[in-house]
Design a protein around this motif. Structure first.
Motif, mmCIF file in Angstrom:
data_model
loop_
_atom_site.group_PDB
_atom_site.id
_atom_site.type_symbol
_atom_site.label_atom_id
_atom_site.label_comp_id
_atom_site.label_asym_id
_atom_site.label_seq_id
_atom_site.Cartn_x
_atom_site.Cartn_y
_atom_site.Cartn_z
ATOM 1 N N SER A 125 1.036 -1.277 0.014
ATOM 2 C CA SER A 125 0.261 -0.022 -0.207
ATOM 3 C C SER A 125 0.988 1.387 -0.075
ATOM 4 O O SER A 125 2.036 1.419 0.392
ATOM 5 C CB SER A 125 -0.861 0.084 1.387
ATOM 6 O OG SER A 125 -0.158 -0.081 2.688
ATOM 7 N N SER B 39 -4.105 3.288 3.537
ATOM 8 C CA SER B 39 -4.579 2.122 2.958
ATOM 9 C C SER B 39 -5.426 1.069 3.764
ATOM 10 O O SER B 39 -5.273 1.035 5.011
ATOM 11 C CB SER B 39 -3.515 1.394 2.582
ATOM 12 O OG SER B 39 -3.684 -0.097 1.778
ATOM 13 N N ASN C 39 -5.263 -2.182 2.920
ATOM 14 C CA ASN C 39 -4.713 -3.333 2.761
ATOM 15 C C ASN C 39 -4.092 -3.766 3.948
ATOM 16 O O ASN C 39 -4.056 -3.104 5.011
ATOM 17 C CB ASN C 39 -3.450 -3.195 1.702
ATOM 18 C CG ASN C 39 -4.032 -2.437 0.356
ATOM 19 O OD1 ASN C 39 -4.896 -2.679 -0.042
ATOM 20 N ND2 ASN C 39 -2.969 -1.952 -0.479
ATOM 21 N N ALA D 76 -6.202 -7.309 -0.083
ATOM 22 C CA ALA D 76 -7.047 -6.302 0.370
ATOM 23 C C ALA D 76 -8.115 -6.773 1.223
ATOM 24 O O ALA D 76 -8.628 -7.570 1.317
ATOM 25 C CB ALA D 76 -7.987 -5.910 -1.209
ATOM 26 N N GLN E 86 -8.293 -11.903 -2.688
ATOM 27 C CA GLN E 86 -7.821 -10.457 -2.107
ATOM 28 C C GLN E 86 -6.477 -10.237 -2.475
ATOM 29 O O GLN E 86 -6.106 -8.900 -2.742
ATOM 30 C CB GLN E 86 -7.884 -10.615 -0.524
ATOM 31 C CG GLN E 86 -9.561 -10.568 -0.041
ATOM 32 C CD GLN E 86 -9.521 -11.020 1.287
ATOM 33 O OE1 GLN E 86 -8.864 -11.730 1.915
ATOM 34 N NE2 GLN E 86 -10.620 -10.239 1.959
ATOM 35 N N TYR F 31 -6.528 -8.838 -6.088
ATOM 36 C CA TYR F 31 -7.237 -7.866 -6.183
ATOM 37 C C TYR F 31 -5.985 -6.710 -6.000
ATOM 38 O O TYR F 31 -6.036 -5.529 -6.904
ATOM 39 C CB TYR F 31 -7.947 -7.567 -5.116
ATOM 40 C CG TYR F 31 -8.967 -6.130 -5.087
ATOM 41 C CD1 TYR F 31 -9.878 -5.870 -6.010
ATOM 42 C CD2 TYR F 31 -8.664 -5.091 -4.180
ATOM 43 C CE1 TYR F 31 -10.630 -4.683 -5.748
ATOM 44 C CE2 TYR F 31 -9.175 -3.982 -4.267
ATOM 45 C CZ TYR F 31 -10.379 -3.702 -5.241
ATOM 46 O OH TYR F 31 -11.080 -2.619 -5.048
ATOM 47 N N ILE F 32 -5.085 -6.594 -5.411
ATOM 48 C CA ILE F 32 -4.171 -5.437 -5.458
ATOM 49 C C ILE F 32 -2.798 -5.770 -5.812
ATOM 50 O O ILE F 32 -1.840 -4.963 -5.704
ATOM 51 C CB ILE F 32 -3.836 -5.182 -3.758
ATOM 52 C CG1 ILE F 32 -3.314 -6.147 -3.127
ATOM 53 C CG2 ILE F 32 -5.336 -4.566 -3.174
ATOM 54 C CD1 ILE F 32 -3.135 -5.441 -1.664
ATOM 55 N N ASN F 33 -2.456 -6.996 -6.175
ATOM 56 C CA ASN F 33 -1.262 -7.286 -6.904
ATOM 57 C C ASN F 33 -0.898 -8.015 -8.183
ATOM 58 O O ASN F 33 0.343 -7.753 -8.680
ATOM 59 C CB ASN F 33 -0.566 -8.673 -5.849
ATOM 60 C CG ASN F 33 -0.341 -8.265 -4.342
ATOM 61 O OD1 ASN F 33 0.444 -7.579 -4.034
ATOM 62 N ND2 ASN F 33 -1.146 -8.793 -3.622
ATOM 63 N N TYR G 18 0.949 2.832 -10.243
ATOM 64 C CA TYR G 18 -0.122 1.748 -10.469
ATOM 65 C C TYR G 18 -1.039 2.273 -11.374
ATOM 66 O O TYR G 18 -1.901 1.476 -11.784
ATOM 67 C CB TYR G 18 -0.914 1.586 -9.242
ATOM 68 C CG TYR G 18 -0.017 0.699 -8.112
ATOM 69 C CD1 TYR G 18 1.391 0.754 -7.868
ATOM 70 C CD2 TYR G 18 -0.658 0.439 -6.788
ATOM 71 C CE1 TYR G 18 2.143 0.145 -7.135
ATOM 72 C CE2 TYR G 18 0.098 -0.010 -5.848
ATOM 73 C CZ TYR G 18 1.404 -0.320 -5.938
ATOM 74 O OH TYR G 18 2.193 -1.052 -4.860
ATOM 75 N N ASN H 56 -9.128 0.615 -7.549
ATOM 76 C CA ASN H 56 -8.613 -0.738 -7.803
ATOM 77 C C ASN H 56 -7.607 -1.250 -6.816
ATOM 78 O O ASN H 56 -7.292 -2.298 -6.949
ATOM 79 C CB ASN H 56 -7.725 -0.317 -9.153
ATOM 80 C CG ASN H 56 -8.692 -0.145 -10.354
ATOM 81 O OD1 ASN H 56 -9.202 -1.066 -11.007
ATOM 82 N ND2 ASN H 56 -9.011 1.050 -10.992
ATOM 83 N N TYR H 57 -7.308 -0.413 -6.072
ATOM 84 C CA TYR H 57 -6.284 -0.786 -5.015
ATOM 85 C C TYR H 57 -6.549 -0.540 -3.455
ATOM 86 O O TYR H 57 -5.976 -1.046 -2.528
ATOM 87 C CB TYR H 57 -4.833 -0.061 -5.314
ATOM 88 C CG TYR H 57 -4.112 -0.497 -6.618
ATOM 89 C CD1 TYR H 57 -3.544 -1.831 -6.595
ATOM 90 C CD2 TYR H 57 -4.424 0.157 -7.727
ATOM 91 C CE1 TYR H 57 -3.060 -2.171 -7.940
ATOM 92 C CE2 TYR H 57 -3.808 -0.188 -8.876
ATOM 93 C CZ TYR H 57 -3.349 -1.228 -9.160
ATOM 94 O OH TYR H 57 -2.828 -1.744 -10.201
#
Length: 343
Positions: free
Chosen positions: A3, A7, A9, A190, A229, A232-234, A299, A316-317
């Protein structure tokens, strides 16, 4: 990915004041495994800020230099690429049109081949063999059901989850190790409530991939949510042929990269991701870097205005960026104009 600030995250493993020496040793060993051949160039460590962990250079780097290269843990082409068979199913390199299929027994490693069971196309015998040993043997015909479901729903993450479970199963079958699952658990994830459609995604995933009762228990809905999850963020967009900073599009492939997942975001990044030949990730320096600098990428499109950048990052993140550029671009609170005096 890690993050960048404010965040939502989370991290399964992280350094805390209560982390035991044994836990820290386990974590460091996993980091060493993920860094691999790049141990003399980069290191993973806590940034000491709300960003969490980050990737740092251990050497000075000239602008334009490639710092690391990395193969994805899993990757997948865009739906358009997959439906038209325009790229290799494994490395995502472009295939000639029309594709000339060759037998899998040829000695030429650059022949274009396909799987006789599911008709997946590959740019070479080498790519086909690599795909088989990494994941394809465990999901050859079954993943087609997931693929059709994902194409209808316009969601690729269940396809990546199917490849992930295949890699875990084959990793244990061939090497008697669960290293892939250990690596996944140290990635940020996430902290978002699973949307209702994830239950539908899991049902399609389970029916296709989990025929054994023992696997249904190991890879249950809770496992699936954690993987989603993480994805979703990686995941990152893969634009094969890109050698300059290029924003991902719906026509881009996607992939999950262990080491690149530790690179934090900045709207004024000092690095970018390039994919000059195939799905191999190249981390390239945008400016001269000195030993100890944190490596950052954008990103999204850093040329967008403040509101667009923030919306993209949050949607998105799951975080709001507070990098120097965003703090500078932050709309100021202007005093309200005084009301006109009554006449």
């Amino acid at each position: 990915m890690s993050s960048s600030s404010s965040s939502t995250n989370g991290q399964r493993f992280k350094y805390t004041t209560t982390t035991s020496n044994n836990e820290m040793a386990v974590l460091e060993n996993i980091y060493k495994r993920i860094i691999g051949q790049h141990h003399d160039k980069v290191m993973i460590k806590d940034t000491g800020t709300s960003h969490g962990r980050g990737l740092f250079t251990k050497v000075s780097v000239a602008a334009g230099s490639t710092i690391i290269t990395e193969q994805p843990f899993v990757s997948h082409p865009s739906f358009d690429q997959a439906s038209t068979n325009s790229v290799c199913s494994h490395c995502l390199t472009n295939l000639p049109t029309p594709i000339t299929n060759a037998t899998t027994t040829g000695n030429n490693k650059h022949q274009h081949v396909h799987c006789p069971n599911c008709r997946q196309n590959y740019c070479s015998v080498n790519c086909k063999n690599t795909a088989e040993t990494q994941y394809h043997l465990a999901c050859c015909t079954s993943i087609d059901t997931v693929r059709k479901y994902c194409q209808a729903e316009k969601r690729r993450f269940p396809l990546l989850a199917a490849k992930i479970v295949a890699r875990i199963l084959l990793g244990y079958h061939f090497n008697k190790t669960m290293e892939h699952w250990e690596n996944l658990q140290v990635l940020s994830f996430a902290k978002k409530d699973p949307p209702m459609e994830w239950k539908d995604d899991y049902l399609a995933f389970q029916r296709a991939m989990l025929t054994k009762e023992s696997n249904k228990k190991k890879f249950n809905y809770e496992w699936f949510v954690r993987v989603m999850q993480i994805l979703y963020i990686n995941t990152v967009g893969i634009q094969v042929g890109a050698t300059t900073p290029t924003a991902a599009t719906p026509d881009s492939g996607i992939g999950l990269y262990y080491l690149a997942s530790f690179i934090n975001h900045s709207c004024e990044p000092n690095c970018f991701l390039a994919f000059p030949n195939d799905h191999t990730l190249n981390l390239v320096a945008l400016k001269p870097l000195k030993q100890g600098d944190e490596l950052t990428i954008s990103y999204g499109d850093p040329n967008k205005d403040y509101v667009e950048r923030q919306s993209h990052l949050f949607d998105n993140y799951g975080f709001s960026c507070q990098c120097p550029k965003c703090l500078l671009d932050l709309p100021s609170k202007r005093p309200k104009k005084p009301l006109a005096a009554d006449k």
